[in-house]
Write an enzyme that holds these catalytic residues in place. Structure first.
Site, PDB file in Angstrom:
ATOM      1  N   SER A 109       0.802  -1.224   0.000  1.00  0.00           N
ATOM      2  CA  SER A 109       0.000   0.000   0.000  1.00  0.00           C
ATOM      3  C   SER A 109       0.833   1.271   0.000  1.00  0.00           C
ATOM      4  O   SER A 109       0.327   2.345  -0.343  1.00  0.00           O
ATOM      5  CB  SER A 109      -0.933   0.009   1.214  1.00  0.00           C
ATOM      6  OG  SER A 109      -0.197   0.017   2.431  1.00  0.00           O
ATOM      7  N   ASP A 134      -2.450   9.018   7.611  1.00  0.00           N
ATOM      8  CA  ASP A 134      -3.261   8.156   8.467  1.00  0.00           C
ATOM      9  C   ASP A 134      -2.309   7.487   9.452  1.00  0.00           C
ATOM     10  O   ASP A 134      -1.156   7.904   9.601  1.00  0.00           O
ATOM     11  CB  ASP A 134      -4.111   7.164   7.650  1.00  0.00           C
ATOM     12  CG  ASP A 134      -3.297   6.139   6.862  1.00  0.00           C
ATOM     13  OD1 ASP A 134      -2.084   5.960   7.139  1.00  0.00           O
ATOM     14  OD2 ASP A 134      -3.873   5.497   5.960  1.00  0.00           O
ATOM     15  N   HIS A 181       0.560   5.595   7.070  1.00  0.00           N
ATOM     16  CA  HIS A 181       1.120   6.080   5.805  1.00  0.00           C
ATOM     17  C   HIS A 181       1.491   7.555   5.899  1.00  0.00           C
ATOM     18  O   HIS A 181       0.750   8.353   6.475  1.00  0.00           O
ATOM     19  CB  HIS A 181       0.106   5.883   4.671  1.00  0.00           C
ATOM     20  CG  HIS A 181      -0.305   4.457   4.468  1.00  0.00           C
ATOM     21  ND1 HIS A 181      -1.420   3.907   5.078  1.00  0.00           N
ATOM     22  CD2 HIS A 181       0.258   3.450   3.743  1.00  0.00           C
ATOM     23  CE1 HIS A 181      -1.533   2.625   4.728  1.00  0.00           C
ATOM     24  NE2 HIS A 181      -0.525   2.334   3.919  1.00  0.00           N
TER      25      HIS A 181
END
Length: 582
Positions: free
Chosen positions: A267, A557, A560
């Site tokens: 991700s 977040d 990340h």
């Protein structure tokens, strides 16, 4: 004098962005360089209206920075103690640059060209002074510093263009043309000496040391790229000027450095593959992407750009390689590469979250290759595959979202080092397969400081007073050490493979521990929601507490980085990326 009406040159040898450089050599500092006095004289000569027209229509050229490093930072114990990391010194130089441009703009300047740093490590004097045991080759460390600075110069200039909408500001690339002259094409351009200047022995001579008594001065300076140990010859300056004059008054469209970029991993670099999967690990909804182009949620796990986006910008791509699962048919978009990222090195991580395993990403790459061959033919396709840059960023999800929370994995691998054996075996096989499919330039990102991720502190930092979880950081450091040694074995085994580990750990750790210097004010929490555990579906438009200014936060977040942090982190990737492709 009427000569002033065609402009003036305020430059001073041995000056720089840092006033201390000029002060050291009794030169004229950038802040002192007399332009305000010049304006007053011109106004007195022809009046305010005509003078303002001259000031606003004139071309302004700035070329500075070399002295700050060669004649100051690299030889100054005081500066090196003040700024132990040269990137911190760059922060000071670039703040001064930013202020200088703003001041010039306020005084009427609208068309400004600023020269990048040259390949400092290839200057004859720099090789002599800093290239101990380097066999007379360019000093890579200095060149990487210059590339990193130039990347930051470009991004700072973009910020200035955004802030000052009527400013035409262009960074003039001096690095690559001069590097090409020195390293790649000297003879084609009529040069036969690249290591020494013409004056004297050409190894240290400059200023007073380059004089009529200097022994060894060459008879034909046009054979030499350098006149003295630090400055180009007239012949080299003539060629370099041709690159500057093509800039004119508009931005130059620069040719892509590589034909394509291919991205694999999890991700951290996913630009939207998970949008097309039955997984809960998605980010294609607000507030994700709120600072991206058109405020669009694309599937990137950030408020805006990822570090990989900034790397692609620096390679002069006009658009980003798309998420492979979002591409259809024989779209020309595929010719600039594709992004296959979704999950980690361990297939079980992908299976757990209904994502795409790394082995499946490789299958998709094979499918991609077939599509490209069908579009442009085998020969052209092979050129794209071999010339492309490949980026791999994986491992975080294997630990944070799998091993650390999986009793089954922890029973299977009671010692995490055994689990690392599996991950690195998979990494090794993946790189070998990529190589067999044509990849020759591969950058693989290290793990970041996992124990400093806000979500990791929340989940694994019991009784840790909100500090980084050392155990997780030690795991990341150990893994990165093994990643480096495995990569070295691959390089030895596959001699035509240019494989480089991109260190993400130290830059991110430094940001977290030195936030104020980089204009961050929140390191413990992400911007989204309360910033403690929110990621994917938990980071949404209903999340309570989402911050208004994500650029204050290192994390967007709980797992990340923010766009602002990604921008800084990308500069480390860019310098390394350039070394892969040049």
């Amino acid at each position: 004098s009427n000569e002033l009406l065609i402009g003036a040159n305020f430059a001073s040898a041995a000056s720089g962005y840092d006033d201390s450089t000029a002060n050291l050599y009794l030169a004229i500092s950038l802040s002192k360089q007399y332009y305000g006095e010049y304006q007053s004289r011109v106004v007195g000569m022809i009046g305010q209206a005509k003078a303002s027209s001259i000031f606003s229509n004139a071309l302004y050229i700035i070329s500075v920075g070399t002295s700050d490093l060669i004649q100051n930072y690299y030889i100054s114990p005081i500066l090196q103690a003040t700024y132990p990391n040269i990137h911190q010194y760059f922060n000071t130089l670039l703040r001064n640059y930013e202020q200088f441009i703003e001041n010039l703009h306020s005084m009427g300047a609208r068309r400004i060209g600023v020269a990048s740093l040259a390949p400092l490590g290839c200057l004859p004097g720099a090789i002599t002074i800093f290239g101990f045991g380097n066999n007379n080759y360019c000093v890579d460390r200095l060149n990487y510093d210059a590339m990193y600075f130039n990347t930051r110069l470009n991004s700072t200039s973009q910020i200035l263009r955004n802030r000052l909408s009527n400013l035409n500001l262009l960074v003039l690339d001096i690095y690559q043309p001069l590097y090409n002259l020195i390293v790649n094409n000297p003879i084609q351009n009529g040069f036969y000496e690249t290591r020494k200047g013409c004056c004297g022995l050409g190894t240290v001579e400059t200023a007073l040391l380059c004089n009529s008594l200097a022994i060894g001065t060459c008879s034909n300076a046009s054979d030499h790229i350098f006149w003295d140990a630090f400055h180009p010859s007239d012949a080299a300056n003539n060629l370099l000027s041709s690159y500057m004059t093509t800039a004119e008054n508009t931005y130059v469209k620069t040719q892509k450095i590589v034909p394509a970029v291919f991205v694999f991993g999890d991700s951290v670099v996913d630009v939207g593959n998970n949008n097309n999967l039955p997984t809960l690990i998605k980010s294609n909804f607000p507030p994700y992407g709120r600072d991206f182009t058109n405020h669009k949620s694309t599937g990137r796990f950030s408020n805006g750009k990822l570090a990989i986006d900034y790397l692609i910008d620096a390679l002069f791509f006009e658009s980003y390689p798309q998420a492979y699962l979002s591409t259809h048919g024989s779209s020309n978009e595929l010719l600039i590469g594709a992004n296959f990222a979704a999950s980690g090195y361990d297939d079980s991580t992908a299976n757990l979250y209904f994502s795409i395993s790394l082995s499946k990403q490789l299958q998709y790459f094979g499918e991609y290759q077939s599509r490209i061959v069908g579009m442009v033919g085998q020969a052209n396709a092979s050129s794209i595959f071999s010339g492309g840059l490949y980026i791999v960023s994986a491992g975080t999800s294997d630990l944070i979202q799998n091993y650390y929370i999986s009793p089954i994995l922890q029973v299977t691998y009671p010692n995490i080092h055994n689990y690392f054996n599996t991950l690195l075996t998979n990494y090794e096989q993946f790189i070998e397969n990529l190589h067999s499919m044509g990849a020759r330039k591969i950058g693989v990102a290290s793990l970041g400081p996992l124990g400093c991720l806000p979500g990791a502190i929340t989940l694994f930092g019991f009784g840790n007073n909100n500090q980084c979880v050392d155990r997780l950081n030690y795991d990341a450091i150990y893994f990165n050490t093994r990643l480096n040694s495995t990569s070295q074995m691959l390089r030895n085994r596959l001699p035509d493979l240019n494989l480089l580990v991109l260190d993400i750990y130290q830059p991110l750790y430094n940001l977290i521990n030195n936030p104020i210097e980089n204009r961050f004010y929140e390191t413990r929490k992400g911007c989204c929601g309360l910033g403690m555990v929110e990621t994917a579906l938990l980071c949404n438009s209903l999340s309570i507490g989402t911050c208004s200014n994500a650029s204050d936060h290192i994390f967007w977040d709980a797992f990340h980085p923010s766009q602002a942090a990604n921008h800084l982190l990308s500069t480390y990737m860019i310098g390394a990326g350039y070394s892969l492709v040049y």
